[in-house]
Design an enzyme around this catalytic site. Structure first.
Site, PDB file in Angstrom:
ATOM      1  N   VAL A  84       4.817  -6.855 -10.793  1.00  0.00           N
ATOM      2  CA  VAL A  84       6.105  -6.407 -10.254  1.00  0.00           C
ATOM      3  C   VAL A  84       7.143  -7.531 -10.318  1.00  0.00           C
ATOM      4  O   VAL A  84       8.296  -7.309 -10.705  1.00  0.00           O
ATOM      5  CB  VAL A  84       5.943  -5.891  -8.804  1.00  0.00           C
ATOM      6  CG1 VAL A  84       7.294  -5.474  -8.233  1.00  0.00           C
ATOM      7  CG2 VAL A  84       4.958  -4.724  -8.754  1.00  0.00           C
ATOM      8  N   LYS A 130       3.404  -2.517   1.463  1.00  0.00           N
ATOM      9  CA  LYS A 130       3.204  -1.387   2.395  1.00  0.00           C
ATOM     10  C   LYS A 130       2.240  -1.722   3.516  1.00  0.00           C
ATOM     11  O   LYS A 130       2.415  -1.279   4.642  1.00  0.00           O
ATOM     12  CB  LYS A 130       2.730  -0.146   1.632  1.00  0.00           C
ATOM     13  CG  LYS A 130       1.474  -0.368   0.800  1.00  0.00           C
ATOM     14  CD  LYS A 130       1.732  -0.171  -0.672  1.00  0.00           C
ATOM     15  CE  LYS A 130       0.742  -0.977  -1.480  1.00  0.00           C
ATOM     16  NZ  LYS A 130       0.593  -0.535  -2.841  1.00  0.00           N
ATOM     17  N   LYS A 134       1.568   4.184   3.510  1.00  0.00           N
ATOM     18  CA  LYS A 134       2.871   4.720   3.075  1.00  0.00           C
ATOM     19  C   LYS A 134       3.308   5.856   3.994  1.00  0.00           C
ATOM     20  O   LYS A 134       4.483   5.957   4.360  1.00  0.00           O
ATOM     21  CB  LYS A 134       2.770   5.188   1.626  1.00  0.00           C
ATOM     22  CG  LYS A 134       2.484   4.042   0.646  1.00  0.00           C
ATOM     23  CD  LYS A 134       2.061   4.565  -0.718  1.00  0.00           C
ATOM     24  CE  LYS A 134       1.751   3.432  -1.679  1.00  0.00           C
ATOM     25  NZ  LYS A 134       1.082   3.888  -2.904  1.00  0.00           N
ATOM     26  N   GLY A 191      -4.807  -0.420 -14.395  1.00  0.00           N
ATOM     27  CA  GLY A 191      -4.039  -1.419 -13.650  1.00  0.00           C
ATOM     28  C   GLY A 191      -3.181  -0.904 -12.509  1.00  0.00           C
ATOM     29  O   GLY A 191      -2.412  -1.649 -11.943  1.00  0.00           O
ATOM     30  N   GLY A 211       3.568   0.502 -11.098  1.00  0.00           N
ATOM     31  CA  GLY A 211       3.949  -0.021 -12.411  1.00  0.00           C
ATOM     32  C   GLY A 211       5.099  -1.006 -12.293  1.00  0.00           C
ATOM     33  O   GLY A 211       5.867  -0.969 -11.327  1.00  0.00           O
ATOM     34  N   GLU A 246      -5.224  -0.719  -6.407  1.00  0.00           N
ATOM     35  CA  GLU A 246      -5.036  -1.908  -5.569  1.00  0.00           C
ATOM     36  C   GLU A 246      -6.061  -2.969  -5.932  1.00  0.00           C
ATOM     37  O   GLU A 246      -7.096  -2.660  -6.536  1.00  0.00           O
ATOM     38  CB  GLU A 246      -5.220  -1.539  -4.085  1.00  0.00           C
ATOM     39  CG  GLU A 246      -4.169  -0.613  -3.545  1.00  0.00           C
ATOM     40  CD  GLU A 246      -2.786  -1.222  -3.614  1.00  0.00           C
ATOM     41  OE1 GLU A 246      -2.536  -2.240  -2.970  1.00  0.00           O
ATOM     42  OE2 GLU A 246      -1.946  -0.670  -4.349  1.00  0.00           O
TER      43      GLU A 246
HETATM   44  N1  HSE Z   1      -2.427   1.432  -5.715  1.00  0.00           N
HETATM   45  C1  HSE Z   1      -1.194   2.121  -5.518  1.00  0.00           C
HETATM   46  C2  HSE Z   1      -1.329   3.504  -6.109  1.00  0.00           C
HETATM   47  C3  HSE Z   1      -0.082   1.363  -6.181  1.00  0.00           C
HETATM   48  O1  HSE Z   1      -2.320   3.781  -6.802  1.00  0.00           O
HETATM   49  O2  HSE Z   1      -0.495   4.354  -5.873  1.00  0.00           O
HETATM   50  C4  HSE Z   1       1.257   1.548  -5.577  1.00  0.00           C
HETATM   51  O3  HSE Z   1       1.319   1.387  -4.208  1.00  0.00           O
END
Ligand code: HSE
Length: 451
Positions: free
Chosen positions: A28, A120, A220, A202, A319, A205
């Site tokens: 990121v 988050k 979230k 990728g 991403g 987490e």
């Molecule tokens: N691991 C998270 C997902 C990435 O798969 O949505 C973004 O928070």
């Protein structure tokens, strides 16, 4: 008029650049650098001033990230970023609820810097405290990228839907789970096999348990609840279940009944009993529901406003590009208002001191239809035992399918869909079956999403 705009342009052009420090230059962070460099001109026009990177900090200075960091000051100690005089905004992209990320966030606020984060877990656990400090210090704290990557759902709620009472918010908040479920659906493959592919792509987490156990989606959801309902973040009360127990056979059964399976986070204020209902659980979603068509690593959130009606936010939930887009949007907000007395007192749409402390809503009286799947011994009387438990608990069965399992190990799959009834009745029926020798595995219950 021409004179006025010439004057305004001069004033805007005269505004000094907004200087940012990046903590964490992974996927990121590199995306943020690429974005502020690629779109520098249009960002400066929209923000009213250039946005420039002053300093960066990451674990390995020499790693190839596909971006040139040589023009930026380098700090080995992340917290030093917060103390630099040439930094207005600290961008935290390190991750982790506690530890270095939290220390940096606290230091940034203490030094009067604005804070932008994609974290988050940190916001779900410490967001209220951080917001209280930020609001007291009069510095903005923004976290659009913490929820659903590139989708501007926080801005959508704080700004676009700000006039509405939000009645319910729900959606697909984890791209990894959505990729796994929709790939299982498309290919008939089993869970473990598809998880490995998701990790290779990728977007999982660092610890994929956070994805597949529903924790990431719960982080979230708890943030969205605070913004949607003006309640204090209550991550601990999110009723959370993951997707690891879903079999290819469940997906096939759901399909034959007209549903797909999706991990859904849902929150609403209980209008009958009061309290905040928050749940992350795999659901059966009817083919004709908009969320049924959300495939791959995409996220989508439905917010129901009392005047706006149903709003659907959809896009890439992870991403480098999408997440960087959300991070830089927050920085642009700060650039637009930073010198002009930024309204720093409404981090969660209203000031943190005014958020209500709402108890978790009781769940048993909630009405719904459920899919219940059993793996049972294939012998006489097993089905009668299950249906007797349903009868005794007052659960009405709408349909029931029994299927032999491949491998012929003497076990069969029994899947049923209930008529609408209280969730407590299903819980009671399963309690009656606890310890039964007929069950080869604990039953799996998934709610069916209504329209
Ligand atoms: N691991 C998270 C997902 C990435 O798969 O949505 C973004 O928070």
């Amino acid at each position: 008029m021409a004179e006025h705009s010439a004057h305004t342009d001069t004033a805007r052009a005269a505004r000094p650049p907004l200087r940012i420090a990046l903590a964490g230059v992974g996927t990121v962070g590199a995306g943020v650098i690429r974005l502020v460099e690629t779109n520098a001109g249009l960002i400066a026009r929209r923000a009213g001033r250039p946005i420039v990177v002053s300093a960066v900090c990451a674990r390995d200075r020499h790693k190839d990230r596909g971006v040139d960091l040589s023009a930026y000051a380098w700090e080995d100690d992340m917290t030093a970023l917060a103390a630099r005089d040439d930094v207005d905004v600290v961008v935290e992209l390190v991750g982790g609820a506690d530890g270095p990320a939290l220390m940096l966030a606290r230091n940034a606020i203490a030094h009067g810097k604005a804070l932008v984060t994609a974290n988050k877990a940190m916001i779900a656990h410490h967001g209220l405290q951080l917001a209280a400090w930020a609001e007291a210090a009069g510095v903005p704290m923004r976290f659009e990228a913490a929820v659903a990557g590139g989708i501007p759902v926080i801005k959508g709620l704080r700004e676009g839907a700000a006039a509405n009472a939000i009645e319910r918010i729900y959606g697909i908040l984890n791209g990894t789970c959505n990729f796994i479920l929709s790939t299982m659906e498309d290919t008939g493959r089993d869970f473990a096999d598809v998880l490995a592919e998701a990790q290779a792509k990728g977007f999982a987490e660092a610890d994929p348990a956070f994805d597949i156990e529903g924790t990431d989606a719960a982080h979230k959801l708890s943030i969205l609840s605070a913004i949607a309902f003006g309640t204090r973040i209550d991550f601990a009360s999110v009723d959370t279940a993951g997707i690891a127990r879903i079999l290819a056979a469940d997906i096939a059964q759901a399909d034959s009944l007209g549903y797909v399976i999706r991990l859904i986070g849902m929150a609403e204020v209980d209008g009958v009993e009061g309290g905040l209902f928050q749940r992350v659980q795999p659901h059966l979603v009817p083919f004709d529901h908009p969320l049924a068509h959300v495939d791959g690593a995409t996220n989508a959130i439905v917010a129901e406003g009392n005047f706006s009606g149903r709003l659907l936010f959809q896009g890439a939930g992870a991403g480098d590009g999408p997440t960087a887009s959300a991070v830089v949007a927050d920085i642009i907000d700060i650039a637009r208002g930073y010198d002009a007395g930024f309204e720093a007192d409404a981090t969660f749409s209203i000031p943190v001191a005014d958020l209500t402390d709402m108890a978790p809503a009781p769940r048993g009286h909630r009405l719904g239809r459920a899919y219940i799947r059993f793996i049972v011994a294939d012998r006489p009387g097993v089905l009668a035992e299950i249906t007797a438990a349903m009868r005794d608990a007052g659960v009405s069965i709408e349909s029931l399918i029994q299927k032999g399992r491949a491998g012929d190990d003497g076990e069969v799959l029994v899947a049923m869909v209930t008529h609408e009834g209280p969730e407590a009745a299903v819980t009671q029926a399963l309690r009656l079956l606890e310890g039964s020798e007929s069950l080869a595995a604990p039953p799996l219950v998934m709610q069916i999403l209504g329209h």
